[in-house]
Design a protein around this motif. Structure first.
Motif, PDB file in Angstrom:
ATOM      1  N   ARG A 227      51.145  10.684 -20.271  1.00  0.00           N
ATOM      2  CA  ARG A 227      49.519  11.314 -19.193  1.00  0.00           C
ATOM      3  C   ARG A 227      50.041  10.502 -18.193  1.00  0.00           C
ATOM      4  NH1 ARG A 227      45.090  12.387 -20.636  1.00  0.00           N
ATOM      5  NH2 ARG A 227      43.604  11.197 -19.674  1.00  0.00           N
ATOM      6  N   ARG A 228      50.968  10.234 -17.265  1.00  0.00           N
ATOM      7  CA  ARG A 228      51.296  10.017 -15.723  1.00  0.00           C
ATOM      8  C   ARG A 228      50.773  10.475 -14.585  1.00  0.00           C
ATOM      9  NH1 ARG A 228      57.282   9.813 -14.605  1.00  0.00           N
ATOM     10  NH2 ARG A 228      56.922  11.651 -15.542  1.00  0.00           N
ATOM     11  N   LEU A 229      49.683   9.741 -14.070  1.00  0.00           N
ATOM     12  CA  LEU A 229      48.903  10.807 -12.193  1.00  0.00           C
ATOM     13  C   LEU A 229      50.086  11.350 -11.950  1.00  0.00           C
ATOM     14  CD1 LEU A 229      46.867   7.715 -12.089  1.00  0.00           C
ATOM     15  CD2 LEU A 229      47.437   8.873 -13.773  1.00  0.00           C
ATOM     16  N   ASP A 230      49.033  13.058 -11.664  1.00  0.00           N
ATOM     17  CA  ASP A 230      50.676  13.791 -11.040  1.00  0.00           C
ATOM     18  C   ASP A 230      49.926  13.424  -9.497  1.00  0.00           C
ATOM     19  OD1 ASP A 230      51.737  15.426  -9.997  1.00  0.00           O
ATOM     20  OD2 ASP A 230      50.206  17.756 -10.965  1.00  0.00           O
ATOM     21  N   ILE A 231      50.175  12.193  -8.744  1.00  0.00           N
ATOM     22  CA  ILE A 231      50.727  12.455  -7.541  1.00  0.00           C
ATOM     23  C   ILE A 231      51.455  12.835  -6.647  1.00  0.00           C
ATOM     24  CG2 ILE A 231      49.873  10.271  -5.721  1.00  0.00           C
ATOM     25  CD1 ILE A 231      49.377   8.418  -8.019  1.00  0.00           C
ATOM     26  N   LEU A 232      50.580  12.974  -5.397  1.00  0.00           N
ATOM     27  CA  LEU A 232      52.056  13.642  -4.338  1.00  0.00           C
ATOM     28  C   LEU A 232      52.601  13.194  -4.269  1.00  0.00           C
ATOM     29  CD1 LEU A 232      49.610  15.671  -2.562  1.00  0.00           C
ATOM     30  CD2 LEU A 232      51.275  16.014  -4.044  1.00  0.00           C
ATOM     31  N   LYS A 233      53.778  12.757  -3.335  1.00  0.00           N
ATOM     32  CA  LYS A 233      55.002  12.197  -3.172  1.00  0.00           C
ATOM     33  C   LYS A 233      54.949  11.751  -1.957  1.00  0.00           C
ATOM     34  CE  LYS A 233      57.835  12.666  -7.529  1.00  0.00           C
ATOM     35  NZ  LYS A 233      57.001  13.383  -8.312  1.00  0.00           N
ATOM     36  N   PRO A 234      55.753  10.640  -1.442  1.00  0.00           N
ATOM     37  CA  PRO A 234      55.427  10.766  -0.130  1.00  0.00           C
ATOM     38  C   PRO A 234      56.040  11.827   0.790  1.00  0.00           C
ATOM     39  CG  PRO A 234      56.103   8.847  -1.226  1.00  0.00           C
ATOM     40  CD  PRO A 234      55.727   9.837  -2.555  1.00  0.00           C
ATOM     41  N   ARG A 235      56.027  11.872   1.996  1.00  0.00           N
ATOM     42  CA  ARG A 235      56.450  12.428   2.695  1.00  0.00           C
ATOM     43  C   ARG A 235      56.904  12.218   4.385  1.00  0.00           C
ATOM     44  NH1 ARG A 235      59.347  17.084   0.946  1.00  0.00           N
ATOM     45  NH2 ARG A 235      58.903  17.125  -1.755  1.00  0.00           N
ATOM     46  N   LEU A 236      58.102  11.898   5.008  1.00  0.00           N
ATOM     47  CA  LEU A 236      57.715  11.554   6.427  1.00  0.00           C
ATOM     48  C   LEU A 236      58.011  12.750   7.442  1.00  0.00           C
ATOM     49  CD1 LEU A 236      61.739  10.074   5.817  1.00  0.00           C
ATOM     50  CD2 LEU A 236      59.702   8.929   6.152  1.00  0.00           C
ATOM     51  N   PRO A 237      57.967  12.278   8.199  1.00  0.00           N
ATOM     52  CA  PRO A 237      57.132  13.610   9.311  1.00  0.00           C
ATOM     53  C   PRO A 237      58.241  14.485   9.120  1.00  0.00           C
ATOM     54  CG  PRO A 237      56.551  11.459  10.308  1.00  0.00           C
ATOM     55  CD  PRO A 237      57.587  10.985   9.474  1.00  0.00           C
ATOM     56  N   ASN A 238      58.942  14.453   9.169  1.00  0.00           N
ATOM     57  CA  ASN A 238      59.905  15.493   8.577  1.00  0.00           C
ATOM     58  C   ASN A 238      59.944  16.400   7.734  1.00  0.00           C
ATOM     59  OD1 ASN A 238      61.430  14.095   7.070  1.00  0.00           O
ATOM     60  ND2 ASN A 238      63.273  13.909   8.101  1.00  0.00           N
ATOM     61  N   GLY A 239      59.212  15.961   6.523  1.00  0.00           N
ATOM     62  CA  GLY A 239      58.700  16.741   5.377  1.00  0.00           C
ATOM     63  C   GLY A 239      60.011  16.302   4.216  1.00  0.00           C
ATOM     64  N   GLU A 240      60.714  15.069   4.409  1.00  0.00           N
ATOM     65  CA  GLU A 240      61.370  14.626   3.671  1.00  0.00           C
ATOM     66  C   GLU A 240      60.879  13.500   2.844  1.00  0.00           C
ATOM     67  OE1 GLU A 240      64.618  16.531   2.507  1.00  0.00           O
ATOM     68  OE2 GLU A 240      64.193  17.521   3.961  1.00  0.00           O
ATOM     69  N   CYS A 241      60.968  13.498   1.507  1.00  0.00           N
ATOM     70  CA  CYS A 241      60.560  12.489   0.718  1.00  0.00           C
ATOM     71  C   CYS A 241      61.715  10.809   1.257  1.00  0.00           C
ATOM     72  CB  CYS A 241      61.333  12.516  -0.973  1.00  0.00           C
ATOM     73  SG  CYS A 241      60.564  11.400  -1.855  1.00  0.00           S
ATOM     74  N   PRO A 242      61.830   9.499   1.143  1.00  0.00           N
ATOM     75  CA  PRO A 242      62.109   8.530   1.899  1.00  0.00           C
ATOM     76  C   PRO A 242      62.985   8.627   0.482  1.00  0.00           C
ATOM     77  CG  PRO A 242      59.406   8.245   1.979  1.00  0.00           C
ATOM     78  CD  PRO A 242      59.597   9.823   0.731  1.00  0.00           C
ATOM     79  N   ALA A 243      64.313   8.066   1.040  1.00  0.00           N
ATOM     80  CA  ALA A 243      65.066   7.832   0.807  1.00  0.00           C
ATOM     81  C   ALA A 243      65.190   6.131  -0.063  1.00  0.00           C
ATOM     82  CB  ALA A 243      66.566   7.203   1.532  1.00  0.00           C
ATOM     83  N   GLY A 244      65.165   7.035  -1.385  1.00  0.00           N
ATOM     84  CA  GLY A 244      65.374   4.860  -2.309  1.00  0.00           C
ATOM     85  C   GLY A 244      63.613   5.312  -2.831  1.00  0.00           C
ATOM     86  N   PHE A 245      63.395   5.891  -2.776  1.00  0.00           N
ATOM     87  CA  PHE A 245      61.387   5.835  -3.038  1.00  0.00           C
ATOM     88  C   PHE A 245      61.831   5.902  -5.001  1.00  0.00           C
ATOM     89  CE2 PHE A 245      57.748   8.437  -5.126  1.00  0.00           C
ATOM     90  CZ  PHE A 245      56.864   8.030  -4.844  1.00  0.00           C
ATOM     91  N   LEU A 246      61.294   5.277  -5.842  1.00  0.00           N
ATOM     92  CA  LEU A 246      61.916   5.691  -7.207  1.00  0.00           C
ATOM     93  C   LEU A 246      59.940   5.753  -7.640  1.00  0.00           C
ATOM     94  CD1 LEU A 246      63.165   1.708  -8.290  1.00  0.00           C
ATOM     95  CD2 LEU A 246      64.350   4.472  -7.217  1.00  0.00           C
ATOM     96  N   GLY A 247      58.975   5.932  -6.666  1.00  0.00           N
ATOM     97  CA  GLY A 247      58.104   6.621  -7.773  1.00  0.00           C
ATOM     98  C   GLY A 247      56.436   5.161  -7.685  1.00  0.00           C
TER      99      GLY A 247
END
Length: 409
Positions: A227-247
């Motif tokens: 039952r993990r929470l459905d939280i939107l993943k972070p986005r950089l200004p260019n729309g990409e998810c940051p490198a090294g993001f684990l959760g």
């Protein structure tokens, strides 16, 4: 546009009466053709915008799925590396070691409760004093490896790791009682219990009441047993998810099944109450460098496995790392690749190819959209010029008609 066409129709009717039928008819036809072209280009713009919206939505879904699968793979590699470096598993923290760590804090409320449980086992939870106690923060969740355990404990601090968790406020009141003058009654509550087992309770201690916490109000990850929470993943200004993001830290805690559902009358479990209030949307990164690069999209703090801590926007923890002597226990170590490891890698490759194709489609649609907007603007300018010229012609016709009416015959 239609209004201008009607005006032209009136002008055309006047012109017909004065012998200008064919020129007026030509103006109306040209106006209708320009309006039709504008409508066509406008529809093309909408079509390309809808296509872009759909493609970007598909791209985002694929990126979220790929990231989740990469976290699974990354967790496996992290656990494997940890096991190679510590072949005897001497640094892996289990539940018994957690109890020993808590017991070392002899004069703490958590130490007294832990001692009571050690001596009396399950019967300890039946006492009026402890029947509403869920446990101690350090004992209510597990993590995948020592790196995660250490940084989470550094972020929370010893006082929070030793906090006592109660379901209701009635349970909180039972832990400490006061006399008529507002002083602590040392013969009741945890103070009396500590004295009875030879452990005096000194100093302050934290107690967290679950029913008083504001729970997470969003959705949960579909079909997830944890039952993990459905939280939107972070986005950089260019729309990409940051490198090294684990959760998110709140989703990296493993909660026992008994504490996942309906732990309190409102129907909420530990993840959406206790751990969400402790971690909120705390982001976890592989390295401090990754975390710093992700600063534009960090709003509720972040940590990195090599010791970096951002407590909130603009607030950094610096200096030597603090060795917190109370940790979260480690979930059972994986001695081999998970059964679906190869399948997971295959899915990542397949989805990455799909994402690359969608990226190409997005670029193509963007070019088509730009071309449609260019053609629309060009045709709009052409139409405005036409309106100006035809209006001038209509004005001349009206003046000529008025002059003709007043010329003596």
């Amino acid at each position: 546009m239609q209004a201008n066409a009607n005006e032209m129709s009136v002008a055309a009717r006047d012109n017909m009466q004065n012998g200008g039928f064919s020129q007026a008819e030509s103006i109306i036809q040209a106006s209708q053709k320009l309006q039709q072209d504008l409508h066509t280009f406008g529809m093309k713009i909408k079509q390309h915008e809808d296509n872009l919206k759909f493609l970007k939505s598909q791209k985002n879904k694929l990126e979220y799925t790929i990231l989740d699968l990469q976290v699974v793979i990354g967790t496996y590699h992290s656990s494997s590396t940890l096991k190679i470096e510590n072949k005897d598993n001497s640094q892996l923290t289990n539940e018994e070691e957690i109890n020993e760590q808590i017991l070392r804090h002899e004069k703490s409320a958590a130490g007294i409760l832990c001692q009571l449980k050690t001596r009396h086992g399950t019967q300890a939870s039946l006492l009026p004093l402890t029947k509403d106690v869920v446990g101690i923060v350090a004992t209510l969740g597990k993590v995948d490896n020592n790196d995660v355990s250490r940084i989470f404990c550094e972020y929370l601090g010893v006082e929070t790791m030793l906090a006592i968790i109660c379901k209701t406020y009635e349970g909180v009141k039972a832990l400490e009682m006061y006399d008529n003058e507002g002083c602590i009654n040392k013969n009741s509550g945890l103070h009396g219990l500590g004295a009875s087992i030879g452990r005096s309770l000194d100093g302050q201690f934290l107690v967290i009441c679950l029913e008083s916490l504001r729970p997470y109000a969003g959705e949960f990850v579909t079909d997830d047993p944890q039952r993990r929470l459905d939280i939107l993943k972070p986005r950089l200004p260019n729309g990409e998810c940051p490198a090294g993001f684990l959760g998110f830290a709140v989703n990296m805690i493993r909660v026992d099944i008994a504490n996942l559902f309906c732990l309190i009358p409102s129907g909420h479990g530990l993840r959406e109450t206790l751990f969400y209030n402790l971690f909120s949307r705390l982001q976890v990164y592989k390295t401090r460098a990754d975390m710093i690069q992700a600063l534009p999209c960090i709003s509720d703090g972040a940590v990195s496995l090599d010791g970096g801590i951002i407590r909130s926007t603009g607030v950094f923890s610096m200096g030597s790392r603090e060795d917190v002597d109370v940790r979260f226990p480690i979930a059972s170590a994986r001695s081999k690749q998970p059964e679906n490891y190869i399948e997971t890698e295959r899915q990542i490759k397949e989805m990455s190819l799909k994402k690359d194709k969608i990226v190409d489609d997005v670029k193509r649609e963007q070019r088509l959209l730009n071309a449609a907007k260019y053609n629309f603007d060009r045709k709009k300018n052409e139409f405005l010029t036409f309106l100006t010229e035809s209006s001038s012609y209509a004005s001349q016709c009206q003046v000529q008609t008025a002059q003709d009416r007043f010329v003596p015959r």
